[in-house]
Design a protein around this motif. Structure first.
Motif, short mmCIF file in Angstrom:
data_model
loop_
_atom_site.label_atom_id
_atom_site.label_comp_id
_atom_site.label_asym_id
_atom_site.label_seq_id
_atom_site.Cartn_x
_atom_site.Cartn_y
_atom_site.Cartn_z
N TYR A 1 0.84 -1.20 0.00
CA TYR A 1 0.00 0.00 0.00
C TYR A 1 0.87 1.25 0.00
O TYR A 1 1.92 1.29 0.64
CB TYR A 1 -0.92 -0.01 1.23
N VAL A 2 0.43 2.24 -0.73
CA VAL A 2 1.07 3.55 -0.75
C VAL A 2 0.13 4.52 -0.06
O VAL A 2 -1.03 4.69 -0.49
CB VAL A 2 1.36 4.02 -2.19
N VAL A 3 0.60 5.14 1.02
CA VAL A 3 -0.24 6.05 1.81
C VAL A 3 0.53 7.34 2.05
O VAL A 3 1.70 7.31 2.44
CB VAL A 3 -0.61 5.42 3.18
N THR A 4 -0.14 8.46 1.82
CA THR A 4 0.52 9.75 2.05
C THR A 4 0.60 10.06 3.54
O THR A 4 -0.25 9.63 4.34
CB THR A 4 -0.21 10.88 1.32
N LEU A 5 1.61 10.81 3.92
CA LEU A 5 1.88 11.11 5.32
C LEU A 5 0.69 11.80 5.99
O LEU A 5 0.36 11.50 7.14
CB LEU A 5 3.14 11.98 5.42
N ASP A 6 0.05 12.72 5.28
CA ASP A 6 -1.08 13.44 5.88
C ASP A 6 -2.18 12.49 6.30
O ASP A 6 -2.81 12.66 7.35
CB ASP A 6 -1.62 14.47 4.90
N LYS A 7 -2.43 11.48 5.50
CA LYS A 7 -3.50 10.52 5.81
C LYS A 7 -3.14 9.70 7.04
O LYS A 7 -3.99 9.41 7.90
CB LYS A 7 -3.75 9.62 4.60
N LEU A 8 -1.86 9.31 7.17
CA LEU A 8 -1.41 8.54 8.33
C LEU A 8 -1.56 9.36 9.61
O LEU A 8 -2.00 8.86 10.64
CB LEU A 8 0.05 8.12 8.14
N ILE A 9 -1.18 10.64 9.54
CA ILE A 9 -1.28 11.50 10.73
C ILE A 9 -2.73 11.76 11.08
O ILE A 9 -3.13 11.71 12.25
CB ILE A 9 -0.50 12.81 10.49
N THR A 10 -3.55 12.04 10.05
CA THR A 10 -4.98 12.30 10.30
C THR A 10 -5.65 11.10 10.96
O THR A 10 -6.52 11.25 11.82
CB THR A 10 -5.69 12.64 8.98
N LYS A 11 -5.23 9.90 10.55
CA LYS A 11 -5.81 8.67 11.11
C LYS A 11 -5.27 8.34 12.49
O LYS A 11 -5.76 7.42 13.15
CB LYS A 11 -5.55 7.50 10.16
N GLY A 12 -4.25 9.06 12.92
CA GLY A 12 -3.76 8.89 14.28
C GLY A 12 -2.59 7.94 14.44
O GLY A 12 -2.31 7.49 15.56
N LEU A 13 -1.86 7.64 13.37
CA LEU A 13 -0.70 6.75 13.50
C LEU A 13 0.45 7.47 14.20
O LEU A 13 0.72 8.65 13.92
CB LEU A 13 -0.24 6.30 12.11
N ASP A 14 1.11 6.77 15.12
CA ASP A 14 2.33 7.28 15.74
C ASP A 14 3.43 7.18 14.68
O ASP A 14 3.90 6.09 14.34
CB ASP A 14 2.69 6.44 16.96
N ILE A 15 3.84 8.32 14.13
CA ILE A 15 4.78 8.34 13.01
C ILE A 15 6.13 7.75 13.38
O ILE A 15 6.87 7.27 12.52
CB ILE A 15 4.94 9.78 12.46
N SER A 16 6.44 7.73 14.67
CA SER A 16 7.71 7.12 15.07
C SER A 16 7.74 5.64 14.75
O SER A 16 8.82 5.04 14.65
CB SER A 16 7.95 7.34 16.57
N LEU A 17 6.58 5.03 14.58
CA LEU A 17 6.51 3.63 14.17
C LEU A 17 7.20 3.44 12.83
O LEU A 17 7.77 2.38 12.55
CB LEU A 17 5.05 3.18 14.09
N LEU A 18 7.16 4.49 12.00
CA LEU A 18 7.82 4.46 10.69
C LEU A 18 9.23 5.03 10.76
O LEU A 18 10.19 4.45 10.25
CB LEU A 18 7.00 5.25 9.67
N THR A 19 9.36 6.20 11.41
CA THR A 19 10.65 6.89 11.39
C THR A 19 11.72 6.16 12.19
O THR A 19 12.92 6.32 11.92
CB THR A 19 10.49 8.32 11.93
N ASN A 20 11.32 5.34 13.17
CA ASN A 20 12.30 4.58 13.97
C ASN A 20 12.49 3.16 13.45
O ASN A 20 13.26 2.39 14.05
CB ASN A 20 11.86 4.52 15.43
N HIS A 21 11.81 2.82 12.37
CA HIS A 21 11.90 1.47 11.81
C HIS A 21 13.10 1.38 10.87
O HIS A 21 13.44 2.35 10.18
CB HIS A 21 10.60 1.16 11.05
N ALA A 22 13.73 0.21 10.85
CA ALA A 22 14.91 0.03 9.99
C ALA A 22 14.58 0.26 8.52
O ALA A 22 15.43 0.71 7.74
CB ALA A 22 15.48 -1.38 10.19
N GLY A 23 13.34 -0.02 8.15
CA GLY A 23 12.93 0.13 6.76
C GLY A 23 12.86 1.56 6.27
O GLY A 23 12.75 1.80 5.06
#
Length: 596
Positions: A16-38
């Motif tokens: 899936y390709v998801v834009t950052l704004d949508k992830l933040i609006t939906k309430g995702l903790d962005i550190s789940l992505l930014t701290n991930h090795a991927g």
């Protein structure tokens, strides 16, 4: 072999390709992505796409989150392929009505297999189809198999057009582009599938202004767009006016801009519309409709009021003496006197003129399309060069504007679902996103493409266009993006299923009839190693067939149900049906594994 060809196919390698704004609006903790090795491979992808440069620091995202409206990274496209399965399902778990919220679907597959597989899910739900199939000529070598014999090519097209028709909604429409080589045959094929009365029109599109030379000496500068509908009474959309056309409306009043046009209608005759053939009394400064009554026997107006000596009686008769008709009825002409003026015509005679106003919906399409923006070289090849920084990634892409105007004629208004099963470089998806940018619409796209460029061109183009529509030499020129959720996956193909099938050896020619001795029903097909029985419990392990099956999406296609919510272990459909993915029912998935 036919059963394997037509069986529904497994969905594989979905992401899936998801834009950052949508992830933040939906309430995702962005550190789940930014701290991930991927995140490192994700950043490398963005750099390769020209979205960010080598100076990009992922911490800039978290710093700007509180002031997100002003962030240039708002529309960064995150791809779940760079992260592990737990992160992937954390993202999917954000959506309570996933398929409804999904903006687009990209499917890597032979298009027959794709159409046949998604049929239960999308049957009669797609609003319009735009396709640009191979033109069946070796004059331009493109990536498709492009040199079929006529009968083979027609069979190839017929199978796919018939499936497409079943996916179209009852009011759905289709545009199929083709050149001279197969136009006459394709026109007849479409007529036989859609029915002749449902051929809406054919546009001759000037897509190659400089021309392409041929053995016969003519330089081909055009292609055709065959517009068809599934049912009668379908209304086509309108095209936007050019600046030259808009400039004609120089006058303005309280109702808007207009131009003065002769009240006599250029087309149409008295015989066709007798009630719109009536006298008007005029002077140099005013006009009036005399008192009249309609004679239904004679089919004409009987004048009850004589004109004054200063007045002139005129009828809608043209310069050749042909009795035509006025543009408006008697009733409307009387009701709207401020819309008229007495002016000199081209013959220096005083005539009745009426205000002609622009239709807000645009103009009806002509059968000849010759805007410079339809050039496939300037707005297809060169456009891709700006997006990717290279001119050799894809041969003969369509002009984005030719596709956009085709979608407009197909009435691609907000909320429509658009299908292209010859997806190519992704121009149809690009056009859909561009239309949504223009009017903040929610059109959705489904693209099917099997070429190896699916990853390098088609999908990459969509990621780039999501971030911005402004590119030069492969580098983003701004960050004016659009919020998107796009899913993409591959389908199991016929050759893969065939290679994995297991058939028992049977003695056919024995003393019995060969038809009764051949126990085809006992063959294992794809059940081998997938199904085990322990203590009378049936266990299914699809990973032994393929390691990357998306069971939720596979079942969604198979059962014809839209996904509402999904997790690693279950999927809930919009009808409330919930399926445990760790304990599958053999009866449900049987069509994928075993057939008679």
């Amino acid at each position: 072999l036919k059963a394997i060809w037509n069986k529904p196919k497994f969905v594989r390698n979905s992401n899936y390709v998801v834009t950052l704004d949508k992830l933040i609006t939906k309430g995702l903790d962005i550190s789940l992505l930014t701290n991930h090795a991927g995140i490192q491979t994700q950043i490398q992808e963005w750099q390769g796409l020209g979205i960010v440069d080598e100076k990009f620091n992922i911490n800039e995202i978290t710093k700007s989150q509180d002031m997100f409206a002003d962030s240039k990274y708002k529309y960064l496209p995150f791809d779940t392929k760079h992260f592990d399965i737990d992160v992937k399902y954390a993202i999917l778990g954000l959506f309570d009505n996933f398929d409804e919220e999904c903006d687009g679907v990209l499917i890597k597959s032979d298009n027959y297999q794709a159409l046949n597989t998604i049929m239960p899910k999308y049957k009669e739900q797609v609003d319009l189809i735009y396709i640009d199939p191979p033109y069946n000529t070796d004059a331009s070598q493109i990536i498709y198999n492009n040199n079929y014999k006529n009968s083979t090519w027609l069979s190839f097209m017929q199978n796919r057009l018939e499936l497409g028709l079943s996916i179209l909604s009852e009011r759905g429409m289709q545009c199929t582009t083709i050149d001279d080589a197969e136009f006459h045959l394709l026109r007849e094929l479409i007529s036989s599938i859609f029915m002749e009365d449902n051929i809406l029109g054919i546009a001759c599109i000037k897509n190659n202004p400089s021309g392409r030379s041929t053995a016969r000496g003519f330089s081909i500068a055009h292609e055709y767009g065959i517009f068809s509908s599934k049912s009668k009474g379908t209304q086509i959309g309108r095209l936007m006016r050019t600046d030259k056309q808009k400039d004609r409306y120089k006058e303005e009043d309280c109702s808007g801009t207009f131009e003065w046009v002769n009240f006599r209608k250029h087309g149409g005759t008295r015989q066709e519309s007798p009630k719109m053939f009536f006298p008007i009394y005029i002077t140099e400064s005013y006009m009036k409709i005399p008192k009249m009554e309609w004679n239904d026997t004679k089919k004409e107006w009987i004048v009850l009021e004589e004109k004054k000596a200063t007045e002139k009686k005129i009828f809608p008769v043209d310069e050749h003496g042909v009795e035509r008709r006025w543009k408006w009825s008697v009733e409307r002409t009387i009701l709207e006197p401020n819309e008229f003026s007495i002016r000199l015509d081209k013959n220096r005679e005083f005539s009745v003129y009426v205000k002609s106003r622009m239709n807000d919906d645009g103009i009806l399409p002509l059968t000849i399309w010759d805007k410079k923006e339809y050039s496939a070289t300037s707005y297809g090849t060169n456009l891709l060069k700006n997006i990717f920084g290279s001119v050799n990634l894809f041969s003969y892409p369509k002009s984005i504007y030719a596709v956009i105007d085709s979608l407009r004629v197909l009435n691609a208004v907000d909320g429509k679902i658009i299908l292209d099963f010859f997806g190519g470089s992704g121009t149809t998806a690009h056009a859909t996103i561009k239309l949504n940018r223009e009017d903040n619409g929610m059109r959705k796209f489904i693209l099917v493409e099997m070429g190896e460029y699916f990853e390098t061109v088609t999908k990459s183009r969509i990621k780039k266009i999501i971030y911005t529509d402004n590119w030069k030499d492969g580098k983003a020129q701004d960050h004016k993006g659009i919020s998107q959720l796009v899913k993409y996956y591959e389908l199991e193909q016929y050759e893969e299923a065939l290679a994995k099938c297991k058939y028992k050896d049977h003695e056919v020619f024995d003393e019995q009839s060969p038809y009764s001795s051949y126990v085809f029903m006992a063959d294992e097909k794809l059940l081998t190693d997938v199904v085990s029985i322990t203590n009378k419990q049936v266990k299914i392990d699809l990973s032994k067939l393929y390691p990357d099956i998306d069971v939720a999406e596979t079942l969604s296609n198979l059962l014809g149900k839209k996904i509402a919510k999904q997790s690693k272990n279950s999927v809930t459909f919009t009808d409330g049906d919930k399926i445990d993915l760790t304990n599958l029912d053999l009866d449900i998935i049987k069509p994928l594994l075993w057939w008679s």
